[in-house]
Design an enzyme around this catalytic site. Structure first.
Site, PDB file in Angstrom:
ATOM      1  N   CYS A  24       6.687  -7.088   6.517  1.00  0.00           N
ATOM      2  CA  CYS A  24       8.054  -6.612   7.279  1.00  0.00           C
ATOM      3  C   CYS A  24       8.396  -7.642   8.025  1.00  0.00           C
ATOM      4  CB  CYS A  24       7.515  -5.521   8.035  1.00  0.00           C
ATOM      5  SG  CYS A  24       9.053  -4.596   8.972  1.00  0.00           S
ATOM      6  N   CYS A  75       2.591  -2.631  15.431  1.00  0.00           N
ATOM      7  CA  CYS A  75       2.373  -2.467  13.942  1.00  0.00           C
ATOM      8  C   CYS A  75       1.515  -3.559  13.229  1.00  0.00           C
ATOM      9  CB  CYS A  75       3.780  -2.183  13.517  1.00  0.00           C
ATOM     10  SG  CYS A  75       3.918  -1.784  11.697  1.00  0.00           S
ATOM     11  N   CYS A 129       7.400  -5.734  15.183  1.00  0.00           N
ATOM     12  CA  CYS A 129       7.108  -4.834  16.258  1.00  0.00           C
ATOM     13  C   CYS A 129       5.446  -5.138  16.743  1.00  0.00           C
ATOM     14  CB  CYS A 129       7.190  -3.482  15.870  1.00  0.00           C
ATOM     15  SG  CYS A 129       8.831  -3.031  15.212  1.00  0.00           S
ATOM     16  N   CYS A 182       3.599   8.324   1.271  1.00  0.00           N
ATOM     17  CA  CYS A 182       4.390   7.269   2.211  1.00  0.00           C
ATOM     18  C   CYS A 182       4.356   6.156   1.304  1.00  0.00           C
ATOM     19  CB  CYS A 182       3.141   7.180   3.186  1.00  0.00           C
ATOM     20  SG  CYS A 182       3.683   6.094   4.641  1.00  0.00           S
ATOM     21  N   CYS A 225      -0.290   5.387  10.055  1.00  0.00           N
ATOM     22  CA  CYS A 225       1.346   4.860  10.577  1.00  0.00           C
ATOM     23  C   CYS A 225       0.758   3.244  11.229  1.00  0.00           C
ATOM     24  CB  CYS A 225       1.787   5.383  11.622  1.00  0.00           C
ATOM     25  SG  CYS A 225       2.388   7.188  10.770  1.00  0.00           S
ATOM     26  N   GLU A 281       0.861  -1.173   0.038  1.00  0.00           N
ATOM     27  CA  GLU A 281      -0.056  -0.007   0.070  1.00  0.00           C
ATOM     28  C   GLU A 281       0.983   1.366   0.041  1.00  0.00           C
ATOM     29  OE1 GLU A 281      -4.105  -1.351   2.276  1.00  0.00           O
ATOM     30  OE2 GLU A 281      -2.278  -0.928   3.591  1.00  0.00           O
TER      31      GLU A 281
END
Ligand code: SAH
Length: 380
Positions: free
Chosen positions: A132, A139, A136, A125, A372, A112
């Protein structure tokens, strides 16, 4: 229809994550583009011609490059302009000034990007990886693991798409210019270093070899891969570095940002300080405010002390750094939530009292899961 038949896909879909993305002109330097066109038996100037369509006119569709002669068109398109990103879905928020696009890559991987228009600037962004690997826990992207690295051109194409949308006036507010790029979409940019640096080089190269963006308007955000931060400082491209710190102490940061067990808070902040010293660019410390987890007043004091411990010897030891507090955006299954307003205010007050400039980020797009840490690229 039997159950067996029903479960067969209607359209053949290649498996995800196999093979390399096709080469595209945005993967190449101007010299490499010239080599490719001459090896095709075309005059050298065709390299510049297609680059000008792409980087200056922001034309991603070969069909719009009408001055390519029919005789050479197919081979040039095949060698330099394969489609990289196919738009699956676009969602808008903030009266059309925030736009999130879900992209399908050549191997069906999904990523995205989010375009945010402000009165004085427009920021894209971008994602640098499908998924990933940094895990974390707060997230959304971190929950699915890493699917694969994106190529330089796959990263650049997100920016060219956004720049084109701005130039054509497709975004609420009329025609405008894309000015900023932040590597804060999916992925850990420093874990895909080579492709990310290649993409940054295309972004800052002047037209028509690149997009002609200012390096200072490009933010590379990292969990703190220390050797890569040091390498970035030597590239001679003064991009803004953002370090996702989220805790000033190892005990908590080991939990929030698991890579901290490899490079401690002290080592990571030191690398950030070195970056500021070598490049002259102020580093941004990202800190997602999580209620009763990392937002205590004593942690604000500790954060300031950790940051000030590096700026010694000057009248303003806090001047190498800026703290950006991000109200936590909710993600599915996460037990954490955003801080109380009064705790946030006290946190800001304590940092500023110690001479650390601090802002609270205006979060865009949370109602379209475009803020975010909310990018998970679910299809459906
Ligand atoms: N991997 C890089 C870049 C992607 S994340 C990095 O971690 O820096 C971009 C920013 O969003 C990071 O600062 C990240 O910590 C933050 N973030 C992640 N999840 C979030 C959430 N749920 N709420 C608010 N910020 C979040």
């Amino acid at each position: 229809m039997s159950d067996n038949l029903k479960s067969l896909p209607l359209v053949f879909e290649p498996p995800r994550g196999r093979g390399k993305p096709p080469r595209h002109l945005a993967d190449l330097t101007a010299e490499e583009r010239t080599e490719v066109v001459t090896s095709l038996g075309e005059p050298a100037f065709r390299g510049k011609q297609v680059a000008a369509h792409y980087f200056s006119r922001l034309e991603r569709d070969p069909a719009g490059m009408t001055d390519l002669p029919a005789s050479s068109r197919d081979k040039i398109v095949e060698a330099l302009l394969p489609p990289l990103l196919t738009s699956v879905r676009t969602m808008e928020a903030d009266k059309g000034t925030t736009r999130k696009t879900l992209w399908r890559l050549f191997d069906n991987a999904l990523v995205e990007s989010v375009l945010m228009r402000y009165p004085d600037r427009a920021t894209i962004c971008v994602s640098s990886q499908a998924g990933c690997g940094m895990a974390c826990p707060f997230c959304a992207t971190g929950q699915g693991g890493l699917e694969r690295n994106m190529s330089t051109a796959e990263i650049v194409d997100q920016v060219v798409d956004a720049a084109g949308a701005m130039a054509r006036g497709d975004v609420a507010g009329g025609p405008g210019r894309l000015s900023n790029v932040v590597f804060m979409g999916m992925g850990e940019p420093m874990a895909n270093y080579k492709a990310v640096i290649g993409a940054v080089r295309r972004m800052v190269a002047p037209n028509p070899d690149g997009l002609g963006l200012s390096a200072r308007n490009i933010v590379v955000s990292t969990v703190g891969l220390v050797p890569r931060m040091k390498q970035l400082a030597t590239e001679g491209i003064p991009v803004t570095l953002a370090l996702s710190l989220h805790a000033p102490d190892d005990e908590l940061r080991n939990e929030l940002v698991p890579i901290n067990t490899r490079w401690s808070v002290n080592e990571t902040v030191e690398a950030a300080w070195e970056y500021a010293t070598l490049t002259g660019r102020r580093v941004s410390i990202e800190y997602a405010m999580m209620r009763d987890i990392n937002d205590q007043a004593w942690r604000a004091d500790l954060l300031a002390d950790v940051l000030l411990s590096f700026g010694g010897g000057t009248d303003r030891p806090g001047s190498w750094v800026h703290v950006n507090l991000i109200p936590l955006n909710p993600t599915p299954g996460s037990k954490w939530t955003a801080s109380r307003r009064e705790d946030e205010r006290e946190f800001v007050r304590r940092l500023e009292a110690k001479g650390i400039s601090t802002t609270v980020r205006d979060t865009r797009g949370s109602d379209i899961d475009g803020a975010c840490g909310q990018l998970a690229a679910a299809d459906g």
